[in-house]
Design a protein around this motif. Structure first.
Motif, PDB file in Angstrom:
ATOM      1  N   PRO A 120       0.883  -1.317  -0.253  1.00  0.00           N
ATOM      2  CA  PRO A 120       0.213  -0.125  -0.301  1.00  0.00           C
ATOM      3  C   PRO A 120       0.688   1.419  -0.051  1.00  0.00           C
ATOM      4  O   PRO A 120       0.166   2.487  -0.306  1.00  0.00           O
ATOM      5  N   ASP A 121       1.465   0.818   0.868  1.00  0.00           N
ATOM      6  CA  ASP A 121       2.882   2.476   0.707  1.00  0.00           C
ATOM      7  C   ASP A 121       3.439   2.390  -0.957  1.00  0.00           C
ATOM      8  O   ASP A 121       4.354   3.801  -1.146  1.00  0.00           O
ATOM      9  N   GLY A 122       3.904   2.069  -1.755  1.00  0.00           N
ATOM     10  CA  GLY A 122       3.578   2.231  -3.315  1.00  0.00           C
ATOM     11  C   GLY A 122       5.278   1.530  -2.858  1.00  0.00           C
ATOM     12  O   GLY A 122       6.548   1.993  -3.811  1.00  0.00           O
ATOM     13  N   LYS A 123       6.317   1.362  -2.098  1.00  0.00           N
ATOM     14  CA  LYS A 123       8.071   1.040  -1.506  1.00  0.00           C
ATOM     15  C   LYS A 123       8.175  -0.775  -1.823  1.00  0.00           C
ATOM     16  O   LYS A 123       9.145  -0.581  -2.347  1.00  0.00           O
ATOM     17  N   ALA A 124       7.431  -1.297  -1.823  1.00  0.00           N
ATOM     18  CA  ALA A 124       7.067  -3.017  -2.368  1.00  0.00           C
ATOM     19  C   ALA A 124       6.390  -3.883  -3.208  1.00  0.00           C
ATOM     20  O   ALA A 124       5.494  -3.089  -3.446  1.00  0.00           O
ATOM     21  N   LEU A 125       7.065  -4.954  -3.483  1.00  0.00           N
ATOM     22  CA  LEU A 125       5.874  -4.737  -4.751  1.00  0.00           C
ATOM     23  C   LEU A 125       6.314  -7.289  -3.799  1.00  0.00           C
ATOM     24  O   LEU A 125       7.244  -7.637  -3.978  1.00  0.00           O
ATOM     25  N   LEU A 126       4.705  -7.109  -3.876  1.00  0.00           N
ATOM     26  CA  LEU A 126       4.656  -8.800  -3.371  1.00  0.00           C
ATOM     27  C   LEU A 126       5.020  -9.572  -4.897  1.00  0.00           C
ATOM     28  O   LEU A 126       4.484  -9.785  -5.827  1.00  0.00           O
TER      29      LEU A 126
ATOM     30  N   MET B 164       8.060 -17.219  -1.477  1.00  0.00           N
ATOM     31  CA  MET B 164       6.994 -15.773  -2.058  1.00  0.00           C
ATOM     32  C   MET B 164       8.633 -14.583  -1.752  1.00  0.00           C
ATOM     33  O   MET B 164       9.211 -15.020  -1.099  1.00  0.00           O
ATOM     34  N   MET B 165       8.062 -13.378  -1.932  1.00  0.00           N
ATOM     35  CA  MET B 165       9.149 -12.751  -2.089  1.00  0.00           C
ATOM     36  C   MET B 165       8.794 -11.546  -1.866  1.00  0.00           C
ATOM     37  O   MET B 165       7.357 -11.175  -2.561  1.00  0.00           O
ATOM     38  N   LEU B 166       9.217 -10.505  -1.006  1.00  0.00           N
ATOM     39  CA  LEU B 166       8.626  -8.921  -1.348  1.00  0.00           C
ATOM     40  C   LEU B 166      10.385  -8.308  -2.056  1.00  0.00           C
ATOM     41  O   LEU B 166      11.774  -8.452  -1.796  1.00  0.00           O
ATOM     42  N   VAL B 167       9.522  -7.719  -2.655  1.00  0.00           N
ATOM     43  CA  VAL B 167      11.190  -6.909  -3.456  1.00  0.00           C
ATOM     44  C   VAL B 167      10.878  -5.620  -3.654  1.00  0.00           C
ATOM     45  O   VAL B 167      10.057  -4.759  -3.991  1.00  0.00           O
ATOM     46  N   PRO B 168      12.046  -4.647  -2.044  1.00  0.00           N
ATOM     47  CA  PRO B 168      11.764  -3.208  -2.409  1.00  0.00           C
ATOM     48  C   PRO B 168      11.830  -2.859  -3.943  1.00  0.00           C
ATOM     49  O   PRO B 168      12.869  -3.328  -4.757  1.00  0.00           O
ATOM     50  N   LEU B 169      11.278  -1.646  -4.034  1.00  0.00           N
ATOM     51  CA  LEU B 169      11.287  -0.659  -5.146  1.00  0.00           C
ATOM     52  C   LEU B 169      12.189   0.030  -5.725  1.00  0.00           C
ATOM     53  O   LEU B 169      12.506   0.647  -6.778  1.00  0.00           O
ATOM     54  N   ASP B 170      13.234   0.100  -4.275  1.00  0.00           N
ATOM     55  CA  ASP B 170      14.519   1.460  -4.834  1.00  0.00           C
ATOM     56  C   ASP B 170      15.809   0.286  -5.232  1.00  0.00           C
ATOM     57  O   ASP B 170      16.812   1.046  -5.259  1.00  0.00           O
ATOM     58  N   GLY B 171      15.264  -1.137  -5.730  1.00  0.00           N
ATOM     59  CA  GLY B 171      16.564  -1.917  -6.486  1.00  0.00           C
ATOM     60  C   GLY B 171      17.382  -2.412  -5.154  1.00  0.00           C
ATOM     61  O   GLY B 171      17.812  -3.620  -5.545  1.00  0.00           O
ATOM     62  N   SER B 172      16.611  -2.716  -3.482  1.00  0.00           N
ATOM     63  CA  SER B 172      17.529  -3.231  -2.378  1.00  0.00           C
ATOM     64  C   SER B 172      17.470  -4.922  -3.258  1.00  0.00           C
ATOM     65  O   SER B 172      16.115  -5.603  -3.665  1.00  0.00           O
ATOM     66  N   ALA B 173      17.768  -5.981  -2.616  1.00  0.00           N
ATOM     67  CA  ALA B 173      17.378  -7.335  -2.415  1.00  0.00           C
ATOM     68  C   ALA B 173      16.281  -7.752  -2.583  1.00  0.00           C
ATOM     69  O   ALA B 173      15.501  -7.701  -1.089  1.00  0.00           O
ATOM     70  N   PRO B 174      15.731  -8.971  -2.874  1.00  0.00           N
ATOM     71  CA  PRO B 174      14.107  -9.237  -2.549  1.00  0.00           C
ATOM     72  C   PRO B 174      14.515  -9.842  -1.334  1.00  0.00           C
ATOM     73  O   PRO B 174      15.405 -10.921  -1.047  1.00  0.00           O
ATOM     74  N   LEU B 175      13.656  -9.945  -0.467  1.00  0.00           N
ATOM     75  CA  LEU B 175      13.460 -10.612   0.577  1.00  0.00           C
ATOM     76  C   LEU B 175      12.782 -12.158   0.386  1.00  0.00           C
ATOM     77  O   LEU B 175      11.659 -11.347   0.572  1.00  0.00           O
ATOM     78  N   PRO B 176      12.694 -13.400   1.471  1.00  0.00           N
ATOM     79  CA  PRO B 176      11.981 -14.385   1.184  1.00  0.00           C
ATOM     80  C   PRO B 176      11.694 -14.478   2.356  1.00  0.00           C
ATOM     81  O   PRO B 176      11.705 -14.210   3.086  1.00  0.00           O
ATOM     82  N   ILE B 177      10.286 -14.902   2.107  1.00  0.00           N
ATOM     83  CA  ILE B 177       9.281 -14.338   3.439  1.00  0.00           C
ATOM     84  C   ILE B 177       8.211 -16.195   3.328  1.00  0.00           C
ATOM     85  O   ILE B 177       8.392 -16.312   1.645  1.00  0.00           O
TER      86      ILE B 177
END
Length: 656
Positions: free
Chosen positions: A210-216, A229-242
């Motif tokens: 909702p804050d527009g900063k990341a992508l599921l 499943m990954m959380l992908v920051p839109l700023d180019g940071s490394a994706p985070l597995p969840i």
């Protein structure tokens, strides 16, 4: 993208880094299935059975990928109402369908942006499967190609909550993997968010935070044996597995809650079926929604509630369940038997207020239509009439689900169509239908091929042979390294089952299929000539080595996973190829093939035709221009099925 707009995103990226991966949970498969007594398989007694023409069968229209574009009165769907699959608006009030966009090419997977006035959909050209993303303004009819990349395929788009960004999967024509990309709709600026390096892996966007900063998003492989499943920051940071992870774990997110703190997903592990779950992003805790031996989907949150709707597939028949979060229990919705699936896989099937669920229903004898389920009255209703009233499903051959043992005792499930008023005198011809994949499943859908053939006096059986999905990972992987071996035995055992019913003449059995089903058709004629007296090969495979050299890159990875390295396992490739046994084919064969097929190229069909001609065998071949892997144009669909019916009439009913 969800139908409501969360107000906040309560989870910080640092908290997600603290998650400890859980284990996937699921029932061991395949589920127990009692064997069917062949003599209990019956033929309906009908006073006026329907023998529809092929044209009449195609008067029953196909429609899918439907989304709400208002608060519950109008849906937008992909449908072939007057030819190719284009976008149509359908009103539940009963007004006639209205075209939203027209093209000779397929228009697929529409998603609505938040204003519901703009739609993004996929289209290809001539069946090449190189998709572009098109922005359609429903008010003006104006369209804009957002990607315009003939050698890159963009699919699976989702929009951000402010309607400015699109996220999608992207693949170059010569690549076997899909990257994750985003596009600014206003400026046209595009960038790759994640560049995938592993062959055969794909990134699939699910929803923006909702804050527009990341992508599921999900990262998964072509065999559907590894998914994260990954959380992908839109700023180019490394994706985070969840969520669940580990070797052999396949975990796929499907929806994000209104509050942005929970994920609806499904997961499976080695030897386990897929099971629907709920992941808390606050704690990392997982709650499994239903204990069942059958595979489930991830599901969708009900807007304004914590409940989740999800699907469960019981041996090719699909139901929809509702998980009550307050009571921690799941119950099936009271829907008609057959296939009940969410109307779209890319956008919530619920209206914005959560009062109405949109789904598709069909069965082996009932054409597809859109239905709604009222969360208030707890009742289902059909809202479209996509087929003429004259195509009365009550007068068509019905499906019967049966289970029989294969050669090695493995239980195989199959759907059977018995012609009405058929005498149990052992004289009826039969056709075995082999599905594609092989990681796919024949289900209880409206099957024009089976109905056209069965209504003309043929018994039809469509087995879910080893290698099929829906019966656990062990069953799905049971034909790896053994293509055309145990799975072909499963089809032959299906013939034995039909003969045991007392209806079928063993000398009058044909076989047909598309893609991998086409491969099994040619393999069956070559390796079991005493069983199959005729065949129809739709865009099948002759030789695995030549296919590997000519097919598109994703399928190359898939083939290597099924048969191994083509050099090291050259003998296995040869043993599994119909070309090795081509001299044994005696039965007549019909070949139907698309000119632009990038999966099983035309060269496989022409080589098969040439080799059979050299040996003086009866073979006919038809090549359809502007068609790819399967036929999407109405005239070609009608022509191909007409040829199939005529072929079996000539080659099986004429047998002594």
């Amino acid at each position: 993208m969800h139908s409501r707009f969360p107000r906040q995103w309560p989870i910080t990226l640092s908290l997600i880094l603290l998650f400890i991966a859980g284990n996937a949970s699921g029932e061991e498969g395949p589920p127990p299935r009692p064997l069917t007594d062949p003599l209990l398989v019956k033929s309906q007694s009908l006073s006026r059975p329907l023998v529809p023409s092929v044209e009449e069968l195609f008067a029953a229209k196909d429609a899918f990928g439907a989304i709400w574009i208002d608060d519950g009165e109008t849906i937008l769907a992909t449908a072939n109402l007057d030819g190719p699959f284009n976008l149509w608006m359908l009103d539940r009030a009963g007004d006639g369908p209205r075209p939203a966009s027209r093209s000779p090419d397929r228009q697929l997977n529409p998603v609505a942006l938040p204003d519901r006035k703009r739609i993004v959909y996929e289209t290809d050209s001539g069946g090449r499967e190189m998709y572009d993303l098109i922005l359609l303004d429903l008010e003006t009819g104006a369209e804009r190609n957002l990607t315009a990349s003939p050698d890159t395929s963009e699919i699976g788009a989702i929009g951000s909550y402010d309607g400015r960004l699109l996220a999608f999967s992207s693949r170059e024509a010569n690549a076997s993997n899909f990257d994750l990309a985003i596009l600014d709709i206003t400026t046209g600026e595009r960038r790759t968010l994640v560049a995938e390096e592993s062959p055969g892996y794909r990134w699939v966007p699910v929803e923006f935070t909702p804050d527009g900063k990341a992508l599921l998003a999900n990262r998964l492989n072509v065999l559907q044996t590894d998914g994260t499943m990954m959380l992908v920051p839109l700023d180019g940071s490394a994706p985070l597995p969840i969520g669940p992870s580990g070797e052999g774990v396949y975990a796929i997110a499907s929806d994000l809650s209104d509050e942005g703190d929970r994920i609806a997903f499904f997961a499976s592990g080695p030897s386990q079926n897929r099971r629907s779950g709920l992941l808390s992003l606050d704690t990392g805790a997982i709650r499994w929604l239903r204990s069942s031996p059958w595979p489930q989907s991830g599901g969708w949150f009900v807007p304004g509630r914590s409940d989740i709707a999800f699907e469960e597939n019981a041996s090719g028949r699909s139901g929809i369940f509702l998980y009550d979060a307050a009571r921690d229990e799941s119950k099936p919705l009271p829907l008609p038997e057959g296939m009940n699936r969410f109307a779209s896989s890319g956008q919530s099937p619920f209206t914005a207020n959560g009062a109405t669920l949109l789904f598709r229903h069909q069965a082996g004898h009932q054409p597809n239509d859109f239905w709604t389920y009222s969360m208030v009255s707890k009742s289902a209703a059909k809202i479209t009439e996509l087929s003429p009233a004259a195509l009365d499903g009550n007068r068509l051959p019905r499906t019967e689900l049966v289970h029989y043992p294969s050669k090695d005792g493995l239980v195989i499930s199959a759907f059977v169509w018995i012609p009405p008023n058929l005498a149990r005198d052992g004289t009826a011809p039969a056709v075995v239908m082999a599905h594609g994949g092989p990681t796919a499943q024949i289900s209880d859908f409206f099957n024009r091929d089976a109905i056209a053939i069965a209504s003309r006096g043929f018994v039809v059986i469509a087995p879910n042979f080893r290698g099929s999905t829906g019966y656990g990972m062990d069953f799905q992987r049971a034909n790896v390294g053994d293509l055309g071996g145990g799975d072909l035995d499963d089809l032959v055992a299906g013939v034995d089952f039909l003969v045991a019913t007392g209806f079928v003449d063993r000398r009058r059995v044909g076989i047909m299929g598309g893609s991998y089903g086409g491969y099994l058709t040619v393999m069956g004629l070559a390796r079991r000539p005493e069983v199959f007296a005729s065949g129809v090969d739709l865009f099948g495979i002759l030789n695995w080595q030549t296919l590997l050299a000519s097919t598109e890159p994703v399928l190359q990875v898939y083939v290597r996973n099924l048969l191994g390295d083509p050099v090291t396992n050259a003998e296995q490739y040869e043993r599994s190829s119909p070309s090795t046994y081509i001299d044994r084919i005696e039965a007549p064969l019909l070949i139907l093939q698309g000119e632009n097929d990038i999966r099983t190229p035309k060269s496989e069909a022409t080589a098969l035709q040439a080799r059979l001609n050299e040996r003086g065998r009866t073979v006919e071949a038809v090549y359809y221009p502007e068609e790819g892997h399967g036929f999407s144009r109405r005239e070609n669909q009608i022509d191909s099925l007409t040829r199939v019916v005529d072929w079996f009439e000539r080659t099986l009913k004429a047998q002594p």
